[in-house]
Design a protein around this motif. Structure first.
Motif, short mmCIF file in Angstrom:
data_model
loop_
_atom_site.label_atom_id
_atom_site.label_comp_id
_atom_site.label_asym_id
_atom_site.label_seq_id
_atom_site.Cartn_x
_atom_site.Cartn_y
_atom_site.Cartn_z
N LYS A 98 0.85 -1.19 0.00
CA LYS A 98 0.00 0.00 0.00
C LYS A 98 0.88 1.24 0.00
CE LYS A 98 -3.92 -2.07 2.45
NZ LYS A 98 -4.82 -1.98 3.64
N TYR A 105 3.62 8.82 -2.41
CA TYR A 105 2.79 9.71 -3.24
C TYR A 105 3.50 10.95 -3.77
CZ TYR A 105 -1.36 6.90 -2.22
OH TYR A 105 -2.29 5.88 -2.15
N GLN A 157 -6.75 8.37 -4.95
CA GLN A 157 -6.23 7.39 -3.99
C GLN A 157 -5.70 8.08 -2.74
OE1 GLN A 157 -6.40 4.01 -4.15
NE2 GLN A 157 -7.70 4.43 -5.94
N LYS A 176 -8.66 8.95 -0.60
CA LYS A 176 -9.26 7.77 0.04
C LYS A 176 -8.44 7.30 1.22
CE LYS A 176 -11.58 5.89 -4.08
NZ LYS A 176 -11.56 4.79 -5.08
N THR A 177 -7.12 7.40 1.10
CA THR A 177 -6.25 6.88 2.16
C THR A 177 -5.94 7.93 3.23
OG1 THR A 177 -4.36 7.39 0.71
CG2 THR A 177 -5.16 5.12 0.72
#
Length: 567
Positions: free
Chosen positions: A103, A109, A131, A134-135
């Motif tokens: 993950k 990122y 993403q 969301k995380t």
């Protein structure tokens, strides 16, 4: 003991060379430390910091088992590709992570988003943003900062319009959602609004800042300067708790931009410290506003204060010399330029233009030959200069040489080439250039090109073709077109056509005396004095006067006087 080795290797990795890195690798393998994930991740990260990814990729590919599924090792490789490229590999590794059961985290990122920005893969970047959201990593500063940079670059990729503004609004939303915003980020946001001309939004941000530095104030002042709001720029300048050389130079630009050179000079004189940019700003302000003597006086003062000029200074000074016809001053400026062939081509071009406008075409041509990487503008100036000085064949040779060098002529190039043909009587060459403009160069003839061609035809007694071209051109003829046709009437002694041309030209709202003077001289040359006098009377009726010739004496710093004449 393992902890001591880990600490020792970490210290060595920070300052080792690439050769030493390989030795450390051998030590890690031979001492079975390659099973230590902490040491291995630090080693892999360091291996990516030498500008190449071949060696780190080899090490990473040899890892098996649990190591290939460790997030720190993947992040080290992703970071390496983000710094060294290829950026595609960074994104490919990110896409592969879920397949490995990994993950992405706050260390992953930022590098992925930066790679999307570098590649211009903004759709992919938006998917990565989803993403991130969301995380929950959008609350991490490094991730938010990368998102902000990506949306700013995305906005910059669009021309001015709705799409650009929409993407910039996305950047603003990311900025607003960031929990921690250092002053540097506020400054960046203000600067971006200034860049798109939205001074109101930049001022709103500026007023909302809890803490400002000198960059904040300067950015806001430059925003007002950019839109010509001198009053607000001055107000902020007076309120600044701390001013630097950029603040003062911005105010010089503000006042010179609105033509108030007296106030601009007052700011210049009050500056507690001046750098080269300050001097260049003031000198170029004088040149832009056609205060050429003041520009040269300030250039002399700059020399007296032992401030070393740069290319921008020389271009401004040479431009002033060109307009004044100050050849000796221009030669002195030339002597001050050390190793000018290595400077930007713009300096060499300014030298060419100065010598040509001051009457020394041979020196201009010599400099042109010496310039290495000549650009289109440099060729344009040389072609025009040679044509003006009557060296028509040389001008046309330079025009064709330019094309052999692989440079594509632009509008100005073709105008200069047609001008040369017109003044040299090169009828066939001019026809070839004009009628093949669109085919060979992809340029549709503009009014100035038609003017040169009509002048060429008229000078060579091709009045019928010239008249046909006037009718065919997709523009309304201006006074220059009718003047060229009238000049042809004088060459051909066609008084009937001349009178018709004068009638049409007389309806134009212009104070150009040349047409009427030419008409009067035509009648005078064949002894029709009454008609000649009538033309002069027409000028008086329209309150049009021929400008009287004048001369000015220029005293330069080299101690010589030069007379500049104006016909």
């Amino acid at each position: 003991m393992p902890h001591f080795l880990e600490l020792k290797l970490t210290n060595l990795l920070h300052k080792c060379s690439f050769k030493q890195l390989k030795q450390i690798h051998a030590f890690i393998v031979t001492t079975s430390l390659d099973g230590n994930i902490q040491i291995l991740s630090k080693f892999l990260r360091r291996s990516t910091e030498f500008g190449e990814m071949e060696y780190p990729n080899l090490i990473f590919s040899q890892m098996g088992g649990i190591f290939c599924s460790d997030i720190t090792l993947w992040n080290a490789m992703i970071r390496g590709y983000a710094y060294n490229g290829p950026f595609q590999n960074c994104i490919s590794m990110y896409d592969e992570m879920p397949q490995r059961g990994l993950k992405p985290n706050n260390f992953t990122y930022p590098y992925v988003l930066n790679s999307c920005s570098e590649l211009g893969w903004y759709i992919k970047g938006i998917k990565v943003h989803c993403q991130v959201f969301k995380t929950g990593f959008d609350n991490v500063f490094s991730v938010g900062n990368s998102l902000f940079n990506m949306y700013v670059r995305m906005a910059d990729s669009f021309e001015v319009g709705v799409l650009k503004r929409g993407k910039f609004d996305d950047a603003r939303k990311v900025f607003d959602d960031m929990c921690f915003k250092p002053v540097e980020l506020w400054n960046r946001m203000i600067s971006e609004y200034v860049g798109i001309g939205d001074v109101d939004c930049s001022r709103q941000l500026f007023d909302d800042m809890s803490e400002r530095d000198v960059v904040s104030w300067n950015s806001m002042i430059s925003g007002y300067v950019r839109v010509g709001d001198v009053r607000n720029a001055r107000d902020l300048f007076e309120r600044m708790p701390e001013k630097n050389v950029i603040s003062w130079t911005s105010m010089i630009g503000a006042y010179s931009g609105c033509g108030d050179l007296e106030t601009a000079r007052a700011f210049f004189e009050k500056m507690p410290y001046r750098n080269l940019v300050s001097w260049n700003s003031m000198i170029s302000s004088y040149t832009r506003n056609r205060k050429f003597e003041e520009a040269l006086d300030l250039f002399v003062q700059m020399q007296l204060e032992r401030v070393d000029p740069d290319g921008f200074t020389f271009v401004s000074a040479l431009s002033a010399c060109s307009h004044l016809g100050a050849l000796e001053f221009g030669r002195w400026v030339h002597c001050l330029i050390k190793d000018w062939p290595k400077l930007a081509v713009i300096v060499g071009t300014a030298l060419i233009e100065m010598y040509a406008k001051c009457g020394d075409a041979n020196k201009a041509f010599t400099i042109f030959i010496k310039i290495g990487n000549k650009d289109v503008f440099c060729f344009n100036v040389m072609i025009r200069s040679l044509a003006i000085h009557g060296r028509i064949e040389d001008a046309i040779k330079i025009f064709f040489l330019m094309q052999k060098r692989g440079l594509k002529p632009n509008d100005f190039t073709l105008t200069s080439a047609l001008f040369a043909c017109s003044h040299g009587g090169l009828l066939e060459e001019g026809r070839k250039i004009f009628y093949n403009m669109e085919k060979h160069f992809g340029i549709s003839p503009k009014l100035e090109h038609f003017g040169c061609m009509i002048d060429l035809l008229s000078r060579n007694c091709q009045l019928e073709e010239a008249q046909a071209l006037v009718k065919e051109m997709p523009f309304e003829p201006d006074i220059a077109i009718w003047g060229a046709l009238l000049g042809g009437c004088r060459v051909s002694s066609d008084l009937k056509l001349a009178k018709r041309v004068i009638e049409i030209a007389g309806k134009l709202n212009t104070d150009e005396s040349g047409v009427y003077v030419l008409w009067s001289n035509m009648y005078a040359s064949v002894g029709q004095w009454q008609e000649a006098s009538s033309a002069r009377e027409k000028m008086e009726e329209k309150n049009i006067w021929k400008r009287t010739g004048c001369s000015s004496v220029i005293h330069d710093s080299c101690g010589s006087d030069q007379v500049e004449g104006e016909p």
